[in-house]
Scaffold this active site. Structure first.
Site, short mmCIF file in Angstrom:
data_model
loop_
_atom_site.label_atom_id
_atom_site.label_comp_id
_atom_site.label_asym_id
_atom_site.label_seq_id
_atom_site.Cartn_x
_atom_site.Cartn_y
_atom_site.Cartn_z
CB CYS A 209 -9.75 -15.73 7.63
SG CYS A 209 -8.23 -16.65 7.67
CG HIS B 267 -4.75 -14.09 0.10
ND1 HIS B 267 -5.33 -14.24 1.34
CD2 HIS B 267 -3.79 -13.15 0.23
CE1 HIS B 267 -4.74 -13.42 2.19
NE2 HIS B 267 -3.80 -12.74 1.55
CB CYS C 77 -7.30 -19.42 0.50
SG CYS C 77 -6.15 -18.15 1.02
CD GLU D 50 -1.19 -10.43 2.37
OE1 GLU D 50 -0.72 -9.35 2.75
OE2 GLU D 50 -2.33 -10.84 2.71
CG ASP E 292 -8.61 -12.22 5.61
OD1 ASP E 292 -8.97 -13.40 5.60
OD2 ASP E 292 -7.61 -11.82 4.99
CB SER E 293 -5.13 -13.85 8.31
OG SER E 293 -5.25 -14.09 6.93
N1 DGL Z 1 -7.04 -15.48 4.96
C1 DGL Z 1 -6.46 -16.80 4.87
C2 DGL Z 1 -7.49 -17.83 4.45
O1 DGL Z 1 -8.51 -17.52 3.86
C3 DGL Z 1 -5.32 -16.81 3.89
C4 DGL Z 1 -4.08 -16.11 4.33
C5 DGL Z 1 -3.41 -16.67 5.54
O2 DGL Z 1 -2.74 -17.70 5.46
O3 DGL Z 1 -3.57 -16.04 6.56
O4 DGL Z 1 -7.29 -18.99 4.71
#
Ligand code: DGL
Length: 250
Positions: free
Chosen positions: A75, A187, A185, A155, A12-13
């Site tokens: 992600c 999050h 997403c 976050e 994940d990011s």
């Molecule tokens: N993990 C990213 C997603 O699911 C969300 C956070 C980001 O913008 O990196 O798209």
């Protein structure tokens, strides 16, 4: 394939991919999870395609150091842009969250005229990938909405309260309630109770649950492991990731 050990890499990011880990842990599908969050460079959702692919290939190099059976890109933004490139270069299976999400929706929503709202980062929405795959399945009543402000809120561990309420209102006040909503997403599942307040009768789709179903239906991952050992790696401040994991995965 019933193996004594089944090892997944989760990419994940940042910390959001823990929402996918939570679903996997509930199902005991893996004996080991290697989690990699690119916390030094989150968010990906504001970056362009080439940058997202470059960062994803760097993550792939990291995962090559581990003997993983499958890489799950939790992600959505990575899943929107980098899956083909990752698949070309990976020595293991790679799955993203978008195809499983669309299949999960198809299983829940039989009416092809049903209204669908897709929420995600700017990059995910710009890619149009969810919409394209849904159109291919015959769904055409689709609205896409970038709701990237939720990412920094989560976050910052702001899951509810005034700022969250104002952001929800900002994005959703004028939106007609859809039959189904994709939380596209990593999050967003963390604030699903806030989504539910706004969309009481809407079917909410969550990438983690979609992945669990997809794995069950497409791979012979039928073993139930008593314990899942998780190793956390982050490109910056791994302690923050571990602390959030303790909080979210309890
Ligand atoms: N993990 C990213 C997603 O699911 C969300 C956070 C980001 O913008 O990196 O798209």
């Amino acid at each position: 394939m019933i193996k004594n050990n089944l090892k997944a890499g989760i990419f994940d990011s940042g910390v959001g991919g823990l929402s996918v880990v939570k679903s996997l842990l509930d199902e005991h599908q893996f004996s080991e999870i290697i989690y990699y969050g690119d916390t030094a460079r989150v968010p990906y959702g504001t970056k362009d395609k080439n940058t997202i692919i470059r960062y994803s290939l760097e993550a792939l190099e990291f995962f090559k150091n581990f003997d993983i059976d499958i890489l799950i890109t939790a992600c959505n933004t990575v899943s929107a842009y980098a899956i083909d490139e990752l698949r070309k270069q990976a020595p293991f299976e790679v799955i993203g969250v978008i195809e499983p999400g669309v299949i999960a929706l198809q299983n829940k929503l039989k009416d092809k005229n049903a209204s669908i709202l897709i929420t995600g980062t700017n990059a995910t929405i710009k890619s149009g990938k969810y919409k394209r795959l849904l159109n291919d399945k015959g769904y055409n009543n689709i609205l896409e909405l970038a709701t990237g402000l939720f990412v920094p809120l989560v976050e910052e561990k702001i899951y509810s309260g005034k700022i969250m309420d104002a952001t929800m209102e900002y994005y959703f006040d004028k939106i007609k309630k859809p039959d189904a909503l994709i939380m596209g997403c990593t999050h967003f599942p963390l604030i699903s109770s806030e989504y539910k307040k706004f969309f009481k009768d809407t079917v909410l789709l969550h990438s983690g649950d979609a992945i669990v179903e997809y794995l069950k239906n497409n791979f012979d991952f039928n073993a139930k492991y008593e314990k899942t050992n998780i190793k956390y790696f982050a490109t910056e401040n791994p302690e923050h990731l571990k602390n959030i994991a303790k909080e979210w995965l309890k």
